[in-house]
Design an enzyme around this catalytic site. Structure first.
Site, mmCIF file in Angstrom:
data_model
loop_
_atom_site.group_PDB
_atom_site.id
_atom_site.type_symbol
_atom_site.label_atom_id
_atom_site.label_comp_id
_atom_site.label_asym_id
_atom_site.label_seq_id
_atom_site.Cartn_x
_atom_site.Cartn_y
_atom_site.Cartn_z
ATOM 1 N N ARG A 30 14.259 23.612 105.539
ATOM 2 C CA ARG A 30 13.030 24.255 105.998
ATOM 3 C C ARG A 30 12.011 24.287 104.859
ATOM 4 N NH1 ARG A 30 15.589 29.824 108.066
ATOM 5 N NH2 ARG A 30 16.994 29.304 106.334
ATOM 6 N N LYS A 90 13.813 30.796 101.715
ATOM 7 C CA LYS A 90 14.988 31.508 101.210
ATOM 8 C C LYS A 90 14.725 32.078 99.814
ATOM 9 C CE LYS A 90 18.371 31.919 102.967
ATOM 10 N NZ LYS A 90 18.780 33.017 103.881
ATOM 11 N N TYR A 109 12.398 35.346 102.475
ATOM 12 C CA TYR A 109 13.606 36.119 102.774
ATOM 13 C C TYR A 109 14.341 36.347 101.455
ATOM 14 C CZ TYR A 109 13.121 34.993 107.769
ATOM 15 O OH TYR A 109 12.663 34.873 109.056
ATOM 16 N N HIS A 111 16.968 39.301 101.078
ATOM 17 C CA HIS A 111 18.290 39.882 101.333
ATOM 18 C C HIS A 111 18.907 40.402 100.031
ATOM 19 C CE1 HIS A 111 18.174 38.446 105.473
ATOM 20 N NE2 HIS A 111 17.856 37.247 105.032
ATOM 21 N N GLU A 133 12.408 40.072 105.719
ATOM 22 C CA GLU A 133 13.360 40.784 106.575
ATOM 23 C C GLU A 133 13.144 42.287 106.645
ATOM 24 O OE1 GLU A 133 15.394 40.600 102.534
ATOM 25 O OE2 GLU A 133 14.176 39.246 103.772
ATOM 26 N N SER A 149 16.426 35.036 113.602
ATOM 27 C CA SER A 149 17.569 35.643 114.279
ATOM 28 C C SER A 149 17.785 34.994 115.637
ATOM 29 C CB SER A 149 17.344 37.150 114.448
ATOM 30 O OG SER A 149 17.318 37.812 113.198
ATOM 31 N N ARG A 218 20.238 49.627 124.221
ATOM 32 C CA ARG A 218 20.378 48.168 124.134
ATOM 33 C C ARG A 218 21.397 47.660 125.141
ATOM 34 N NH1 ARG A 218 16.414 45.554 122.402
ATOM 35 N NH2 ARG A 218 17.749 43.788 121.856
ATOM 36 N N SER A 235 30.634 50.140 121.231
ATOM 37 C CA SER A 235 31.341 49.623 120.060
ATOM 38 C C SER A 235 32.037 50.740 119.304
ATOM 39 C CB SER A 235 30.358 48.905 119.128
ATOM 40 O OG SER A 235 31.040 48.368 118.008
ATOM 41 N N VAL A 284 26.102 37.394 107.426
ATOM 42 C CA VAL A 284 26.515 37.023 106.073
ATOM 43 C C VAL A 284 25.388 37.212 105.053
ATOM 44 C CG1 VAL A 284 25.975 34.575 106.468
ATOM 45 C CG2 VAL A 284 27.608 35.209 104.667
ATOM 46 N N ASP A 285 24.126 37.031 105.464
ATOM 47 C CA ASP A 285 23.003 37.223 104.544
ATOM 48 C C ASP A 285 22.967 38.624 103.966
ATOM 49 O OD1 ASP A 285 21.719 34.791 104.266
ATOM 50 O OD2 ASP A 285 20.540 35.024 106.078
ATOM 51 N N ASN A 315 22.337 30.122 105.673
ATOM 52 C CA ASN A 315 21.024 29.654 106.153
ATOM 53 C C ASN A 315 21.212 28.791 107.394
ATOM 54 O OD1 ASN A 315 22.230 27.617 104.552
ATOM 55 N ND2 ASN A 315 20.264 26.649 104.155
ATOM 56 N N MET A 316 21.802 29.385 108.408
ATOM 57 C CA MET A 316 22.088 28.648 109.639
ATOM 58 C C MET A 316 20.852 27.927 110.208
ATOM 59 S SD MET A 316 24.729 31.237 111.567
ATOM 60 C CE MET A 316 24.747 30.262 113.059
#
Length: 381
Positions: A30, A90, A109, A111, A133, A149, A218, A235, A284-285, A315-316
């Protein structure tokens, strides 16, 4: 002195130099801005520097940026050195740390809560770190995180389906099933943007989907908009332990804004999963919501623990850079233009959403979630 001369001087002083470097993260294709974004900045009298080849992976060539008004530079060092603001995708990698200048805006981003090393490096560099984020609207939504997302949630099912195949060490399950054979079962942890997009994709393939969350609003929303083979449950540990025993694909989509994700699947739970179960931890981020999560890359995306396949690529969306870059620029560009037009201090004063994106300012951490993640104390003003 003529008034028109004075006006030109004021405008010239307000021009900001914006840099778009090539991403250095493993297999990150990207780029921080499309040529259309560059065009808008140039139209606002700003100078844009783009590193040569920065957009190649997303399908944007140097000539595209030049035609939009950018100046193409050969090296990443030149881009950082000549820019007041850096716009990325990133977080800077180790090799980039030294390029960040004192007072330089870095908009990307970050994180931070998942990396103390990165956090300390940006404190030392004394830049102005604004994290996509943590930019937050009045309704609590995260406008700059949402498009990635959405991409990651949808990709979680694509990748999960792939790694369920036997040659990839998965269970050998086809998520949609076939006539006479039950479909695969997908467990989605979290009914946020990632979770809903994952559920939508899995349902579209014909899989049976269970989605868990602690937010009943939700869950009611999911129940209203999803087909009947998407079921919702509250949950808690009991329900999680129950469902991991018979679900083929588990998607982790837990998010706490700016903070580390809670570990809601622990190491001991893996023994209750069937061999070949696949976990895709999109969180995971932010450290992951599975205790056995560790960051992976597109080059080496998976690892196996206790016969459970873990896909934890940080970084999917970088795997589909053309789509991702355009989706990202759509939402970041208005903020970039505002920062360039006003400067970060005035822009953040006038925009409460953008102000929440401030994480580190000239060596000081101002995001409480980062302080909490590392158990640091806030510095006195």
């Amino acid at each position: 002195m003529p008034e028109s001369w004075f006006f030109r001087i004021v405008i010239k002083q307000e021009i900001m130099k914006v840099g778009i470097p090539k991403e250095m993260k493993n297999n990150e294709s990207r780029v921080g801005m499309t040529p259309a974004g560059v065009f808008e900045l140039v139209k606002n009298n700003h100078t844009v520097y783009v590193q040569s080849g920065a957009g190649n992976g997303s399908g944007f060539l140097n000539i595209d940026y030049q035609q939009a008004g950018a100046i193409v530079l050969d090296t990443i060092g030149q881009v950082y050195a000549m820019s007041d603001m850096i716009v990325k995708v990133k977080e800077p990698v180790k090799e980039e740390y030294a390029y960040v200048q004192r007072g330089q805006i870095v908009f990307t981003y970050f994180h931070f809560a998942s990396s103390e090393v990165l956090t300390e490096a940006m404190i030392d560099r004394k830049g102005v770190c604004i994290a996509y984020e943590t930019v937050e609207d009045e309704d609590g939504s995260l406008p700059l995180l949402t498009p990635m997302s959405e991409v990651a949630g949808r990709m979680a099912i694509q990748q999960g389906a792939k790694y369920l195949e036997k040659p990839e060490k998965g269970r050998g399950v086809l998520l949609g099933g076939v006539p006479g054979v039950a479909p695969g079962r997908v467990l989605v942890l979290g009914a946020g943007v990632v979770g809903i997009q994952a559920a939508k994709m899995a349902a579209g393939l014909g899989a049976h989907v269970t989605i868990l969350d602690i937010n009943m609003k939700r869950l009611r929303y999911v129940n209203d908009v999803m087909p009947s083979h998407v079921v919702t449950e509250f949950s808690n540990e009991f329900n999680i332990r129950k469902h991991i025993k018979d679900h083929d694909l588990i998607v982790g989509g837990i998010l706490l804004k700016g903070a580390k994700a809670p570990k809601i699947i622990t190491r001991d739970m893996l023994k209750d999963m069937r061999p070949g179960t696949v976990i895709v931890d999109v969180a995971v981020d932010q450290g992951g919501c599975v205790e056995t999560t560790r960051p992976t890359t597109h080059e080496n995306p998976v690892y196996i623990i206790d016969d459970v396949v873990h896909y934890c690529v940080t970084n999917m969306p970088g795997a589909v850079p053309h789509t991702s870059t355009m989706a990202l620029t759509n939402v970041t560009l208005p903020y970039v233009v505002k920062l360039a037009n006003m400067g970060w201090e005035q822009a953040c004063q006038k925009d409460a959403s953008l102000q929440k994106g401030l994480n580190i300012v000239k060596g000081k951490v101002i995001c409480k979630e980062i302080l909490e993640a590392f158990k640091w104390q806030a510095l006195d003003d």
